[in-house]
Design an enzyme around this catalytic site. Sequence first.
Site, PDB file in Angstrom:
ATOM      1  N   GLY A 173      19.127   6.213 -20.187  1.00  0.00           N
ATOM      2  CA  GLY A 173      18.620   7.583 -20.081  1.00  0.00           C
ATOM      3  C   GLY A 173      19.733   8.618 -20.058  1.00  0.00           C
ATOM      4  N   TRP A 204      18.812  12.012 -21.654  1.00  0.00           N
ATOM      5  CA  TRP A 204      17.834  12.680 -20.788  1.00  0.00           C
ATOM      6  C   TRP A 204      18.545  13.330 -19.596  1.00  0.00           C
ATOM      7  CZ3 TRP A 204      13.400   9.483 -18.069  1.00  0.00           C
ATOM      8  CH2 TRP A 204      12.434  10.363 -17.595  1.00  0.00           C
ATOM      9  N   HIS A 225      30.241   5.829 -20.563  1.00  0.00           N
ATOM     10  CA  HIS A 225      29.553   4.539 -20.389  1.00  0.00           C
ATOM     11  C   HIS A 225      30.509   3.528 -19.759  1.00  0.00           C
ATOM     12  CE1 HIS A 225      26.103   5.773 -22.657  1.00  0.00           C
ATOM     13  NE2 HIS A 225      26.679   5.763 -23.830  1.00  0.00           N
ATOM     14  N   ARG A 282      12.865   7.293 -28.733  1.00  0.00           N
ATOM     15  CA  ARG A 282      12.016   6.284 -29.351  1.00  0.00           C
ATOM     16  C   ARG A 282      10.637   6.305 -28.693  1.00  0.00           C
ATOM     17  NH1 ARG A 282      10.768   0.765 -28.715  1.00  0.00           N
ATOM     18  NH2 ARG A 282      11.617   0.975 -26.609  1.00  0.00           N
TER      19      ARG A 282
HETATM   20  P1  A3P Z   1      13.388   3.887 -25.350  1.00  0.00           P
HETATM   21  O1  A3P Z   1      14.231   3.272 -26.426  1.00  0.00           O
HETATM   22  O2  A3P Z   1      12.808   2.861 -24.431  1.00  0.00           O
HETATM   23  O3  A3P Z   1      12.355   4.806 -25.878  1.00  0.00           O
HETATM   24  P2  A3P Z   1      20.133   6.767 -23.777  1.00  0.00           P
HETATM   25  O4  A3P Z   1      20.023   8.249 -23.842  1.00  0.00           O
HETATM   26  O5  A3P Z   1      20.905   6.293 -22.587  1.00  0.00           O
HETATM   27  O6  A3P Z   1      20.588   6.210 -25.071  1.00  0.00           O
HETATM   28  O7  A3P Z   1      18.669   6.196 -23.513  1.00  0.00           O
HETATM   29  C1  A3P Z   1      17.670   6.254 -24.505  1.00  0.00           C
HETATM   30  C2  A3P Z   1      16.342   5.926 -23.876  1.00  0.00           C
HETATM   31  O8  A3P Z   1      15.909   7.022 -23.052  1.00  0.00           O
HETATM   32  C3  A3P Z   1      15.259   5.745 -24.942  1.00  0.00           C
HETATM   33  O9  A3P Z   1      14.364   4.762 -24.428  1.00  0.00           O
HETATM   34  C4  A3P Z   1      14.650   7.134 -24.981  1.00  0.00           C
HETATM   35  O10 A3P Z   1      13.373   7.191 -25.551  1.00  0.00           O
HETATM   36  C5  A3P Z   1      14.636   7.470 -23.504  1.00  0.00           C
HETATM   37  N1  A3P Z   1      14.486   8.904 -23.245  1.00  0.00           N
HETATM   38  C6  A3P Z   1      15.250   9.906 -23.703  1.00  0.00           C
HETATM   39  N2  A3P Z   1      14.804  11.091 -23.272  1.00  0.00           N
HETATM   40  C7  A3P Z   1      13.715  10.837 -22.517  1.00  0.00           C
HETATM   41  C8  A3P Z   1      12.785  11.663 -21.809  1.00  0.00           C
HETATM   42  N3  A3P Z   1      12.903  12.984 -21.798  1.00  0.00           N
HETATM   43  N4  A3P Z   1      11.783  11.048 -21.151  1.00  0.00           N
HETATM   44  C9  A3P Z   1      11.656   9.693 -21.153  1.00  0.00           C
HETATM   45  N5  A3P Z   1      12.502   8.867 -21.831  1.00  0.00           N
HETATM   46  C10 A3P Z   1      13.510   9.442 -22.502  1.00  0.00           C
END
Ligand code: A3P
Length: 279
Positions: free
Chosen positions: A45, A48, A95, A236
Site C-alpha cells: 500500500g 496509497w 522499500h 488493481r
Molecule cells: P492489489 O494488487 O491487491 O489491488 P503498492 O502501492 O505498495 O504497490 O501496493 C499496491 C496495492 O495497493 C494494490 O493492491 C492496489 O490496488 C492497492 N491500493 C492502492 N491504492 C489503494 C486505495 N486507495 N485503496 C485500497 N487499495 C489500494
Amino acid sequence: KEALVFTYNGVMYPAAICDTDTFKDIESFEAREDDLMLVSYPKCGSHWAHSLLHSIVGAKEKKEAPFGIPVIEFKVYHKYVKENTVSSPRILATHLHYHNIPQSFFDKKVKMLVVFRNPKDTAVSFFHFYNNNSVLPSYDTWDDFFPDFMAGKVVNGSYFDHAVTWNKHLDEDTVLLMTFEDMKEDLEGSVKKISEFFGISITEEQVKQIAEKGSFKYMKENSEKTQGAIAKVVFRKGDVGDWRSHFSEAQSQEVDSKFEECLAGTKLGELLKYNVHCK
Ligand code: A3P
C-alpha cells in the site's frame, strides 16, 4: 528472466529501477530532521499511504508538494539523493529492509510511517504486479510465483525478513505502523493517526477531503495524471482477501506456518490481525 533483476547485498532488485551506484550513494544520504519517511515492503500500500501523506503535508503547507514517489534507492532519484537540494519538508520513501536504511535517518530521528499488509494478499498483489510490469520478469502461473515469494526470491527480498526486522522497532517513538487492512476499515481514522504522528494538525473537514481523495476509486481514476503509467499497474483491486481466489489449501497452510514461525506473538503479528484476514 535474470537480466531484468540484479542482486545487491543478497537482495534482488529490478535492474531498470535500481543500480549499484545509487545503493552506494544512499549510504551517505543526508536525512533532515523534518523529513517524512514512508517505509513499505512492495505491494503493501505504498502508493496509497504516500498519497495520504502527500495530501496531509499539502493541507498544512497550503501548496502541493511535487508528486512522484521519491523512493531513495531508485536510480531516477540519484541526483536528488546526491544533491540534496529539494526544499523541506521532504516526503521520502523506501522499500529497504531496516538494516539497509541510511544511518542518517536514525541519527536525525526521522519519523517513519511503516506500512504492512497481510502476507497472503501481498503475495497475490505482487504476482499480478510482476506479470503486468514490463520491468519485471513474468510468471506463467500463480503456482510458479508462490514458492519464489516464500523463498524471498522476489525483488526487495523476503516479506518475512522485512517483517521480522521491522517488528523489533515498532515501539520506537519515531515509528508508526499502519496496516493496509486498518486503512481499508477506517480511512479517516488512519488519516488522523498519520497526521498526529507527524505533528501536523489538520481540520476535520480536511481529514474528510483527504480520505475521499484516498479512496481506491478516486485514486484509480485520477492517479495516472499524478503518477504516470505506473498507475495502471498499481491500482488493481484494492481489496482485502483476494488471496482466497488464488491460494490452494496447502499454500495457505504454508504461509500460516511461516507466519507462526516468524511473527506469532509479536506486536506486528497482532497488528496484522492474521486470524481475521488470513484464515
Ligand atoms: P492489489 O494488487 O491487491 O489491488 P503498492 O502501492 O505498495 O504497490 O501496493 C499496491 C496495492 O495497493 C494494490 O493492491 C492496489 O490496488 C492497492 N491500493 C492502492 N491504492 C489503494 C486505495 N486507495 N485503496 C485500497 N487499495 C489500494
